[in-house]
Design an enzyme around this catalytic site. Structure first.
Site, PDB file in Angstrom:
ATOM      1  N   SER A  93     -21.525 -34.958  17.673  1.00 56.22           N
ATOM      2  CA  SER A  93     -22.653 -34.121  16.465  1.00 56.22           C
ATOM      3  C   SER A  93     -22.346 -32.720  16.622  1.00 56.22           C
ATOM      4  CB  SER A  93     -24.188 -34.386  16.409  1.00 56.22           C
ATOM      5  OG  SER A  93     -25.067 -34.443  15.982  1.00 56.22           O
ATOM      6  N   HIS A 228     -25.871 -42.392  13.632  1.00 56.94           N
ATOM      7  CA  HIS A 228     -25.320 -41.310  14.293  1.00 56.94           C
ATOM      8  C   HIS A 228     -25.540 -41.811  16.124  1.00 56.94           C
ATOM      9  CE1 HIS A 228     -24.722 -37.186  13.305  1.00 56.94           C
ATOM     10  NE2 HIS A 228     -25.644 -36.900  14.694  1.00 56.94           N
TER      11      HIS A 228
END
Length: 252
Positions: A93, A228
């Site tokens: 990320s 995620h």
């Protein structure tokens, strides 16, 4: 290492004569503990280094950095003495942006190139985000957004009070990613491995695949189940891939 470098970089697996160093770069709100359990096979003779940016864990009293370039410059300064042998970056990320921009900064300043980049859970940097900004959400909306990001992960943090305590640094990291501006440069001459999750509500698999434009050697996306924060649930599988590709990269 200077005290500042020691604050920023932590070695999780010291080796008397490492053949390789893997630097693991954090996702928004996370710190050194995010990769605390990461180990590579003994035959790689590798050290795993983690990053403790200001504002988190044992640096909680320090103001967080709010711009990607500031984080990257701090990392370059701290890491440079450790780049005297093959090294690689793994970033998830926000960490993927840090890994990418750190590799580009090293190239611009005449530094060494990583043997491998692992970019996880982040869209290609030239793509505009389609999710609304998160840094300015109110308390309840931020908690909902974090829960959506965690998705089906059983390892993600769900403690409301702890998340609220962490909210200032999470917001600062979100702000850094939202303010990030991609500047076109030639592709990196560095092998890039891509990782993504099928249930990620923040980043689509095809957006991760578009990183191919930024390297002369990009592998197909390795896809995992989960949201995620998939890498928290699939640590062992992720490490297997990392170890296999590092073995190839350093043998070349």
């Amino acid at each position: 290492m200077t005290r500042t470098a020691e604050e920023l970089l932590r070695c999780r697996s010291p080796h008397p004569d490492p053949a390789l160093r893997l630097f693991c770069l954090p996702w928004a709100g996370s710190g050194s503990l995010g990769y605390a359990s990461w180990q590579l096979p003994a035959d790689l003779a590798a050290e795993v280094w983690t990053v403790q940016l200001p504002g988190r864990e044992d640096r909680a009293g320090q103001p967080p950095l709010r711009r990607i370039p500031d984080m990257v410059e701090a990392l370059r300064t701290a890491a440079t003495p450790l780049l005297d042998r093959p090294f690689a970056f793994f970033g998830h990320s926000m960490g993927a942006l840090l890994a990418f921009e750190l590799a580009r900064l090293l190239r611009r300043t005449g530094g060494p190139a990583p043997a491998q980049l692992f970019l996880s859970g982040m869209r290609s940097p030239d793509l505009a985000p389609w999710r609304p900004p998160a840094s300015t959400l109110d308390e309840e909306a931020l908690l909902r957004r974090l829960d959506e990001m965690a998705g089906p992960s059983v390892s993600a943090l769900r403690d409301r009070e702890l998340l609220l305590w962490l909210a200032p640094v999470i917001r600062a990291d979100f702000e850094a990613c939202e303010a990030y501006w991609y500047e076109p440069q030639p592709p990196l001459d560095v092998p890039v491995s891509l990782l993504a999750a099928v249930d990620d509500v923040e980043v689509r698999v095809d957006e991760v695949a578009d990183w191919w434009r930024h390297s002369t050697a990009t592998s197909p996306v390795r896809i995992f189940e989960g949201g995620h924060l998939y890498l928290l649930d699939h640590r062992d599988r992720v490490l297997e891939q990392v170890a296999a590709e590092l073995a190839l990269a350093t043998a070349a």
